[in-house]
Scaffold this motif. Structure first.
Motif, PDB file in Angstrom:
ATOM      1  N   GLU A  32       5.244  38.536  25.511  1.00  0.00           N
ATOM      2  CA  GLU A  32       5.588  39.050  24.065  1.00  0.00           C
ATOM      3  C   GLU A  32       6.835  39.939  23.932  1.00  0.00           C
ATOM      4  N   LYS A  33       7.044  40.697  25.180  1.00  0.00           N
ATOM      5  CA  LYS A  33       8.104  41.456  25.177  1.00  0.00           C
ATOM      6  C   LYS A  33       9.192  40.567  25.381  1.00  0.00           C
ATOM      7  N   ILE A  34       9.090  39.642  26.105  1.00  0.00           N
ATOM      8  CA  ILE A  34      10.199  38.560  26.447  1.00  0.00           C
ATOM      9  C   ILE A  34      10.800  37.814  25.166  1.00  0.00           C
ATOM     10  N   LYS A  35       9.493  37.405  24.406  1.00  0.00           N
ATOM     11  CA  LYS A  35       9.945  36.873  23.050  1.00  0.00           C
ATOM     12  C   LYS A  35      10.515  37.947  22.072  1.00  0.00           C
ATOM     13  N   LEU A  36      10.259  39.019  22.208  1.00  0.00           N
ATOM     14  CA  LEU A  36      11.118  40.028  21.295  1.00  0.00           C
ATOM     15  C   LEU A  36      12.581  40.641  21.973  1.00  0.00           C
ATOM     16  N   ARG A  37      12.654  39.761  22.831  1.00  0.00           N
ATOM     17  CA  ARG A  37      14.207  40.120  23.584  1.00  0.00           C
ATOM     18  C   ARG A  37      14.472  41.203  24.404  1.00  0.00           C
ATOM     19  N   GLN A  38      13.081  41.840  24.753  1.00  0.00           N
ATOM     20  CA  GLN A  38      13.136  42.974  25.391  1.00  0.00           C
ATOM     21  C   GLN A  38      13.648  42.763  27.027  1.00  0.00           C
ATOM     22  N   PHE A  39      13.551  41.586  27.443  1.00  0.00           N
ATOM     23  CA  PHE A  39      13.476  41.107  28.877  1.00  0.00           C
ATOM     24  C   PHE A  39      14.609  39.957  28.614  1.00  0.00           C
ATOM     25  N   LYS A  40      15.214  39.775  29.695  1.00  0.00           N
ATOM     26  CA  LYS A  40      15.747  38.473  30.227  1.00  0.00           C
ATOM     27  C   LYS A  40      14.742  37.712  31.264  1.00  0.00           C
ATOM     28  N   VAL A  41      14.858  36.205  31.179  1.00  0.00           N
ATOM     29  CA  VAL A  41      13.937  35.711  32.482  1.00  0.00           C
ATOM     30  C   VAL A  41      15.016  35.107  33.252  1.00  0.00           C
ATOM     31  N   VAL A  42      14.584  35.403  34.548  1.00  0.00           N
ATOM     32  CA  VAL A  42      15.266  34.642  35.551  1.00  0.00           C
ATOM     33  C   VAL A  42      14.196  33.997  36.522  1.00  0.00           C
ATOM     34  N   TYR A  43      14.159  32.534  36.853  1.00  0.00           N
ATOM     35  CA  TYR A  43      13.253  31.820  37.475  1.00  0.00           C
ATOM     36  C   TYR A  43      14.045  30.858  38.298  1.00  0.00           C
ATOM     37  N   SER A  44      13.264  30.223  39.290  1.00  0.00           N
ATOM     38  CA  SER A  44      14.000  29.402  40.384  1.00  0.00           C
ATOM     39  C   SER A  44      13.479  27.942  40.008  1.00  0.00           C
ATOM     40  N   THR A  45      14.340  27.300  40.748  1.00  0.00           N
ATOM     41  CA  THR A  45      14.082  25.715  40.669  1.00  0.00           C
ATOM     42  C   THR A  45      12.611  25.728  41.508  1.00  0.00           C
ATOM     43  N   THR A  46      12.202  26.334  42.526  1.00  0.00           N
ATOM     44  CA  THR A  46      11.055  26.252  42.923  1.00  0.00           C
ATOM     45  C   THR A  46       9.987  26.687  42.086  1.00  0.00           C
ATOM     46  N   THR A  47       9.823  27.748  41.414  1.00  0.00           N
ATOM     47  CA  THR A  47       8.977  27.930  40.071  1.00  0.00           C
ATOM     48  C   THR A  47       8.947  26.800  39.493  1.00  0.00           C
ATOM     49  N   GLU A  48      10.009  26.297  38.931  1.00  0.00           N
ATOM     50  CA  GLU A  48       9.784  25.198  37.994  1.00  0.00           C
ATOM     51  C   GLU A  48       9.157  23.918  38.593  1.00  0.00           C
ATOM     52  N   ASP A  49       9.477  23.814  39.933  1.00  0.00           N
ATOM     53  CA  ASP A  49       8.715  22.617  40.741  1.00  0.00           C
ATOM     54  C   ASP A  49       7.161  22.931  40.762  1.00  0.00           C
ATOM     55  N   GLU A  50       6.810  24.455  41.171  1.00  0.00           N
ATOM     56  CA  GLU A  50       5.582  24.569  41.328  1.00  0.00           C
ATOM     57  C   GLU A  50       4.905  24.296  39.955  1.00  0.00           C
ATOM     58  N   LEU A  51       5.249  24.913  38.963  1.00  0.00           N
ATOM     59  CA  LEU A  51       4.715  24.693  37.655  1.00  0.00           C
ATOM     60  C   LEU A  51       4.148  23.486  37.219  1.00  0.00           C
ATOM     61  N   LEU A  52       4.919  22.177  37.735  1.00  0.00           N
ATOM     62  CA  LEU A  52       4.344  20.886  37.400  1.00  0.00           C
ATOM     63  C   LEU A  52       3.427  20.508  38.068  1.00  0.00           C
ATOM     64  N   GLY A  53       2.692  21.379  38.871  1.00  0.00           N
ATOM     65  CA  GLY A  53       1.210  20.995  39.351  1.00  0.00           C
ATOM     66  C   GLY A  53       0.292  21.842  38.813  1.00  0.00           C
ATOM     67  N   ALA A  54       0.682  22.762  37.626  1.00  0.00           N
ATOM     68  CA  ALA A  54      -0.257  23.602  36.976  1.00  0.00           C
ATOM     69  C   ALA A  54      -0.843  22.799  35.650  1.00  0.00           C
ATOM     70  N   PRO A  55      -1.951  23.492  35.230  1.00  0.00           N
ATOM     71  CA  PRO A  55      -2.487  23.142  34.132  1.00  0.00           C
ATOM     72  C   PRO A  55      -1.544  23.046  32.962  1.00  0.00           C
ATOM     73  N   GLU A  56      -1.559  22.026  31.969  1.00  0.00           N
ATOM     74  CA  GLU A  56      -0.472  21.868  30.952  1.00  0.00           C
ATOM     75  C   GLU A  56      -0.255  23.185  30.095  1.00  0.00           C
ATOM     76  N   ARG A  57      -1.367  24.054  29.897  1.00  0.00           N
ATOM     77  CA  ARG A  57      -1.064  25.127  28.909  1.00  0.00           C
ATOM     78  C   ARG A  57      -0.142  26.132  29.696  1.00  0.00           C
ATOM     79  N   ILE A  58      -0.272  26.280  31.065  1.00  0.00           N
ATOM     80  CA  ILE A  58       0.894  26.993  31.961  1.00  0.00           C
ATOM     81  C   ILE A  58       2.200  26.251  32.073  1.00  0.00           C
ATOM     82  N   GLN A  59       2.132  25.054  32.163  1.00  0.00           N
ATOM     83  CA  GLN A  59       3.534  24.401  32.317  1.00  0.00           C
ATOM     84  C   GLN A  59       4.258  24.702  30.939  1.00  0.00           C
TER      85      GLN A  59
END
Length: 83
Positions: A32-59
């Protein structure tokens, strides 16, 4: 948006925490704080790849964050060698 907004790295486990009863309250507050622009997000291609195996609501969590608040870092050969 203020350029001085703190950047935080989100790994795969944090996305999984969004629906985990042990971590959901804190994790949902963070998102919620991210959506309110209190933080910017950094993520990696590894995280992106790993999320592909997660349940849809997490993806769906990453794509639902505002694009202007996200920065993807690529996994480089140098990073792989360091690991």
């Amino acid at each position: 948006m203020n350029d001085r907004v703190a950047k935080i790295y989100l790994d795969t486990s944090l996305f999984g925490g969004y629906y985990d009863t042990d971590f959901e309250e804190e994790t949902q507050i963070l998102f919620e704080k991210i959506k309110l622009r209190q933080f910017k997000v950094v993520y990696s291609t590894t995280t992106e790849d790993e999320l592909l195996g997660a349940p849809e609501r997490i993806q769906e969590l990453l794509p639902n964050l505002p694009e202007t608040l996200k920065t993807k870092v690529e996994l480089t050969e140098e990073a792989v060698n360091l690991a």
